[in-house]
Design a protein around this motif. Structure first.
Motif, PDB file in Angstrom:
ATOM      1  N   PHE A   1      29.839  14.896  51.915  1.00 53.35           N
ATOM      2  CA  PHE A   1      31.138  13.992  51.183  1.00 53.35           C
ATOM      3  C   PHE A   1      31.748  16.006  50.838  1.00 53.35           C
ATOM      4  CE2 PHE A   1      34.655  13.030  48.346  1.00 53.35           C
ATOM      5  CZ  PHE A   1      35.700  12.520  49.742  1.00 53.35           C
ATOM      6  N   ASN A   2      32.982  16.162  50.906  1.00 50.05           N
ATOM      7  CA  ASN A   2      33.814  17.231  50.258  1.00 50.05           C
ATOM      8  C   ASN A   2      35.352  17.384  50.265  1.00 50.05           C
ATOM      9  OD1 ASN A   2      33.853  19.546  49.554  1.00 50.05           O
ATOM     10  ND2 ASN A   2      32.770  20.627  50.854  1.00 50.05           N
ATOM     11  N   VAL A   3      35.927  17.470  49.185  1.00 48.66           N
ATOM     12  CA  VAL A   3      36.771  17.914  49.088  1.00 48.66           C
ATOM     13  C   VAL A   3      37.422  18.633  47.931  1.00 48.66           C
ATOM     14  CG1 VAL A   3      36.800  16.202  46.531  1.00 48.66           C
ATOM     15  CG2 VAL A   3      38.626  15.840  47.926  1.00 48.66           C
ATOM     16  N   VAL A   4      38.485  18.907  48.629  1.00 45.75           N
ATOM     17  CA  VAL A   4      39.032  19.753  47.405  1.00 45.75           C
ATOM     18  C   VAL A   4      40.019  19.129  45.961  1.00 45.75           C
ATOM     19  CG1 VAL A   4      40.927  21.869  47.193  1.00 45.75           C
ATOM     20  CG2 VAL A   4      39.010  21.608  49.240  1.00 45.75           C
ATOM     21  N   MET A   5      39.070  18.626  45.013  1.00 43.64           N
ATOM     22  CA  MET A   5      39.330  18.466  43.686  1.00 43.64           C
ATOM     23  C   MET A   5      39.944  19.030  43.396  1.00 43.64           C
ATOM     24  SD  MET A   5      39.826  15.198  43.352  1.00 43.64           S
ATOM     25  CE  MET A   5      39.056  14.536  44.177  1.00 43.64           C
ATOM     26  N   LYS A   6      40.729  20.162  43.054  1.00 45.53           N
ATOM     27  CA  LYS A   6      40.870  20.740  41.794  1.00 45.53           C
ATOM     28  C   LYS A   6      42.648  20.983  42.414  1.00 45.53           C
ATOM     29  CE  LYS A   6      40.679  25.892  44.011  1.00 45.53           C
ATOM     30  NZ  LYS A   6      40.701  27.228  43.793  1.00 45.53           N
ATOM     31  N   GLU A   7      42.706  20.604  43.553  1.00 44.86           N
ATOM     32  CA  GLU A   7      44.169  20.393  44.299  1.00 44.86           C
ATOM     33  C   GLU A   7      44.745  19.058  44.610  1.00 44.86           C
ATOM     34  OE1 GLU A   7      44.678  24.120  47.219  1.00 44.86           O
ATOM     35  OE2 GLU A   7      44.122  25.131  45.822  1.00 44.86           O
TER      36      GLU A   7
ATOM     37  N   TRP B   1      38.650   5.851  41.837  1.00 43.92           N
ATOM     38  CA  TRP B   1      38.175   7.712  41.156  1.00 43.92           C
ATOM     39  C   TRP B   1      36.747   6.942  40.933  1.00 43.92           C
ATOM     40  CZ3 TRP B   1      40.590  11.416  41.602  1.00 43.92           C
ATOM     41  CH2 TRP B   1      41.644  11.464  41.275  1.00 43.92           C
ATOM     42  N   GLU B   2      36.180   5.638  40.436  1.00 44.06           N
ATOM     43  CA  GLU B   2      34.630   5.232  40.539  1.00 44.06           C
ATOM     44  C   GLU B   2      34.074   5.485  41.936  1.00 44.06           C
ATOM     45  OE1 GLU B   2      35.472   1.390  39.866  1.00 44.06           O
ATOM     46  OE2 GLU B   2      35.583   1.140  37.045  1.00 44.06           O
ATOM     47  N   TRP B   3      34.663   5.317  42.414  1.00 47.15           N
ATOM     48  CA  TRP B   3      33.642   6.075  43.831  1.00 47.15           C
ATOM     49  C   TRP B   3      33.345   7.506  43.720  1.00 47.15           C
ATOM     50  CZ3 TRP B   3      35.594   7.050  48.871  1.00 47.15           C
ATOM     51  CH2 TRP B   3      34.466   6.967  49.818  1.00 47.15           C
ATOM     52  N   PHE B   4      34.697   7.930  43.861  1.00 47.69           N
ATOM     53  CA  PHE B   4      34.021   9.316  43.724  1.00 47.69           C
ATOM     54  C   PHE B   4      33.171  10.191  42.743  1.00 47.69           C
ATOM     55  CE2 PHE B   4      39.040  10.305  45.043  1.00 47.69           C
ATOM     56  CZ  PHE B   4      38.403  10.396  46.544  1.00 47.69           C
ATOM     57  N   LYS B   5      32.953   9.224  41.518  1.00 48.09           N
ATOM     58  CA  LYS B   5      32.114  10.144  40.479  1.00 48.09           C
ATOM     59  C   LYS B   5      31.097   8.765  41.127  1.00 48.09           C
ATOM     60  CE  LYS B   5      30.804   9.001  35.140  1.00 48.09           C
ATOM     61  NZ  LYS B   5      29.595   8.322  35.698  1.00 48.09           N
ATOM     62  N   LYS B   6      30.361   8.297  41.710  1.00 49.06           N
ATOM     63  CA  LYS B   6      29.185   7.632  42.237  1.00 49.06           C
ATOM     64  C   LYS B   6      28.701   8.195  42.812  1.00 49.06           C
ATOM     65  CE  LYS B   6      26.939   3.146  44.347  1.00 49.06           C
ATOM     66  NZ  LYS B   6      25.781   3.660  43.211  1.00 49.06           N
ATOM     67  N   LEU B   7      29.677   8.884  44.302  1.00 50.76           N
ATOM     68  CA  LEU B   7      28.962   9.345  45.132  1.00 50.76           C
ATOM     69  C   LEU B   7      28.638  10.900  44.134  1.00 50.76           C
ATOM     70  CD1 LEU B   7      32.541   9.693  47.631  1.00 50.76           C
ATOM     71  CD2 LEU B   7      29.830   8.367  47.798  1.00 50.76           C
TER      72      LEU B   7
ATOM     73  N   GLU C   1      31.802   0.971  59.370  1.00 55.41           N
ATOM     74  CA  GLU C   1      32.535  -0.221  57.860  1.00 55.41           C
ATOM     75  C   GLU C   1      33.702   1.193  57.231  1.00 55.41           C
ATOM     76  OE1 GLU C   1      31.697  -2.664  54.342  1.00 55.41           O
ATOM     77  OE2 GLU C   1      30.353  -2.825  55.799  1.00 55.41           O
ATOM     78  N   PRO C   2      35.077   0.653  57.305  1.00 53.06           N
ATOM     79  CA  PRO C   2      36.331   1.083  56.548  1.00 53.06           C
ATOM     80  C   PRO C   2      36.598   0.854  55.203  1.00 53.06           C
ATOM     81  CG  PRO C   2      37.027  -0.428  58.761  1.00 53.06           C
ATOM     82  CD  PRO C   2      35.694  -0.171  58.227  1.00 53.06           C
ATOM     83  N   THR C   3      35.318   0.935  54.813  1.00 55.68           N
ATOM     84  CA  THR C   3      35.256   0.528  53.157  1.00 55.68           C
ATOM     85  C   THR C   3      34.442   1.789  52.446  1.00 55.68           C
ATOM     86  OG1 THR C   3      33.073  -0.659  53.392  1.00 55.68           O
ATOM     87  CG2 THR C   3      35.514  -1.778  53.869  1.00 55.68           C
ATOM     88  N   MET C   4      34.605   1.655  50.580  1.00 58.78           N
ATOM     89  CA  MET C   4      33.815   2.911  50.694  1.00 58.78           C
ATOM     90  C   MET C   4      32.014   2.087  50.317  1.00 58.78           C
ATOM     91  SD  MET C   4      36.060   2.924  46.694  1.00 58.78           S
ATOM     92  CE  MET C   4      37.033   1.276  46.744  1.00 58.78           C
ATOM     93  N   ASP C   5      32.143   1.039  50.322  1.00 61.03           N
ATOM     94  CA  ASP C   5      30.549   0.433  50.489  1.00 61.03           C
ATOM     95  C   ASP C   5      30.321   1.455  51.877  1.00 61.03           C
ATOM     96  OD1 ASP C   5      30.349  -0.186  48.047  1.00 61.03           O
ATOM     97  OD2 ASP C   5      30.041  -2.476  48.860  1.00 61.03           O
ATOM     98  N   GLY C   6      30.436   1.359  52.981  1.00 63.12           N
ATOM     99  CA  GLY C   6      30.704   1.619  55.213  1.00 63.12           C
ATOM    100  C   GLY C   6      30.128   3.138  54.772  1.00 63.12           C
ATOM    101  N   TYR C   7      31.304   4.041  54.234  1.00 61.90           N
ATOM    102  CA  TYR C   7      31.048   5.694  54.039  1.00 61.90           C
ATOM    103  C   TYR C   7      29.932   5.526  52.691  1.00 61.90           C
ATOM    104  CZ  TYR C   7      35.078   6.770  57.167  1.00 61.90           C
ATOM    105  OH  TYR C   7      35.767   7.005  58.074  1.00 61.90           O
ATOM    106  N   TYR C   8      29.354   5.388  51.886  1.00 63.84           N
ATOM    107  CA  TYR C   8      28.474   5.257  51.004  1.00 63.84           C
ATOM    108  C   TYR C   8      26.898   5.082  51.524  1.00 63.84           C
ATOM    109  CZ  TYR C   8      25.427   5.769  47.356  1.00 63.84           C
ATOM    110  OH  TYR C   8      24.256   6.170  46.265  1.00 63.84           O
TER     111      TYR C   8
END
Length: 496
Positions: free
Chosen positions: A229-235, A273-279, A204-211
């Motif tokens: 989940f990984n991401v280059v957040m500093k950049e 941003w709230e979703w990132f924080k939850k992850l 499901e291509p939603t924030m809940d689906g990927y969570y």
């Protein structure tokens, strides 16, 4: 002289990068080299002015008869080691009739390039990204080659006009292409998804689906220090597929009032941003995302590590991960990366980021402009595209009639010697693309480029810094976004 003025202007950029303290010092040499470097800059000034005149009269250029030496400063282009770099140069020489000198710094390319340019070193072609390109054009450090391009049948006809439009500044172009920039997609470890009982095409291509997907991947992974989940957040690289959920484009954009702003710094971006924080809070996001770069992220996504399950990366890297695994003797049961376009937008579509141009620019003090144009023309042909992608005949691959057979060395090189997707619009890869890459390329209709800005580094630093504070809980989402907007405006990235 013009190049002497350019050297002075380059100092501003160099100082901002913290790479040197005086125009004329290069490669870590002491100030004793300043005099000779300055003399070199002055001695090239007359030549530079002559080249300007030649560029304005580009119809007289005859690249078919161009000869001499073309000196290139390269980053991703060429051989994978010193031996192959020599073979790469020889292949280019045979194809173009030029003497080719390719210099490839071992590390810190951007800093080395700025040091060499401000030190007065002479190159005919230098590898630059879009942000560097815009900055160097602003500083008059590059040569206008518009007329050369217009009067070259190869450059005019073999490259889509939209590519030239993307690098046109005030009606002029100052570079040709290293490769065709594609786009970034969501890359997923399909072997792990299957283990979790997940069909990636049904996610499901939603924030809940990927969570939910991240949770299941975490449950079934047996790898130590695994984070789904990984991401280059500093950049702030690359966040686009996730901010699609709220219909926002990453990077700098222009509002209805014509002023520059950053959409993902607005209050409308808060849900993502709230979703990132939850992850992060729930142990699904790699905490090293705050300090790692793309190389570390790719290592963790790779077959030999598999410490992460989902990243965002270039379409080509989906294929490279799979090709690297196959070269190590792994099957798709052991490791396979697939791709998706990310989160669905409110209107039911997707938003991906197309790469800004990867270029070979002609410096203002270039000594062999016609030779440089001939190299750019070669890169825009089927033959040049083969060299930039699958590599060197007799080393990376062999040809028998119309059949191309990749060598073991070539397989390890992943069909990438600077251009996994060459700029030639009709290019056909005789070996086919790496596994999974065609699927990743199929999402290209959703991709658009971000605005090219000279201070892209400031954008990434500011968005990354405040984003990390929000995700860590060191700042509320509201306060963090307000702080992000204020600093973007203060440092001239935005206008509102």
């Amino acid at each position: 002289m013009k190049f002497k003025r350019v050297c002075a202007m380059l100092l501003t950029t160099v100082l901002m990068m913290g790479t040197m303290t005086a125009c004329g010092s290069s490669d870590g040499q002491d100030s004793g080299s300043d005099t000779s470097a300055q003399e070199s800059a002055e001695s090239t000034g007359d030549s530079t002015e002559a080249q300007d005149a030649s560029a304005e009269d580009g119809e007289e250029a005859n690249t078919e008869s161009a000869g001499g030496t073309v000196k290139m400063l390269v980053s991703v282009t060429g051989g994978k080691d010193d031996e192959e770099m020599q073979l790469f140069e020889q292949a280019m020489e045979e194809a173009t009739g030029l003497d080719i000198e390719m210099e490839k710094p071992a590390s810190d390319y951007d800093q080395v390039m700025m040091q060499k340019l401000s030190g007065g070193e002479v190159y005919d072609l230098i590898y630059v990204g879009a942000s560097q390109y815009a900055s160097l054009v602003d500083q008059e450090a590059l040569l206008d080659i518009t007329d050369y391009v217009k009067n070259s049948e190869i450059l005019s006809n073999n490259i889509d006009q939209s590519e030239w439009d993307d690098i046109t500044i005030d009606g002029k172009v100052y570079a040709g292409f290293n490769k065709k920039e594609v786009h970034r997609v969501v890359a997923l470890n399909n072997t792990l998804l299957k283990k979790a009982g997940i069909d990636y095409k049904s996610i499901e291509p939603t924030m809940d689906g990927y969570y939910e997907v991240f949770q299941k991947m975490k449950e079934v992974s047996e790898t130590d220090n695994f984070y789904p989940f990984n991401v280059v957040m500093k950049e702030a690289w690359d966040l686009q597929p996730w901010f699609s959920a709220v219909g926002l484009k990453t990077g700098v954009q222009r509002g209805e009032d014509g002023k520059k702003y950053v959409p993902i710094s607005t209050d409308e971006a808060a849900p993502v941003w709230e979703w990132f924080k939850k992850l992060y809070d729930d142990g699904l996001m790699d905490p090293s995302a705050f300090v790692d770069g793309t190389s570390e992220m790719r290592d963790k996504m790779g077959a030999s590590s598999q410490q992460t399950g989902v990243t965002v990366d270039w379409a080509a890297w989906v294929g490279l991960h799979n090709a690297n695994a196959q070269s190590e003797g792994l099957t798709t049961d052991d490791y396979e990366v697939v791709s998706l376009p990310g989160l669905e937008t409110p209107d039911g579509s997707y938003m991906l980021g197309k790469g800004s141009a990867s270029l070979f620019a002609v410096p203002a003090n270039a000594q062999n402009v016609e030779g440089a144009i001939k190299v750019l023309e070669y890169f825009a042909t089927q033959e040049g595209g083969e060299l930039l992608s699958i590599g060197i005949e007799g080393y990376d691959y062999n040809v028998d009639g119309d059949t191309y057979t990749q060598t073991e060395i070539g397989a390890a090189h992943g069909n990438d010697h600077g251009a996994p997707v060459p700029i030639y619009k009709d290019f056909v890869n005789p070996l086919g693309y790496n596994p999974g890459m065609e699927e990743a390329l199929s999402y290209g209709d959703y991709a658009t480029i971000e605005m090219t800005i000279p201070n892209e580094t400031d954008y990434k630093e500011i968005v990354g810094k405040w984003g990390i504070q929000i995700i860590r809980g060191e700042s509320s989402v509201e306060d963090g976004l307000a702080g992000m907007r204020a600093e973007l405006l203060e440092r001239g990235v935005t206008e509102v």
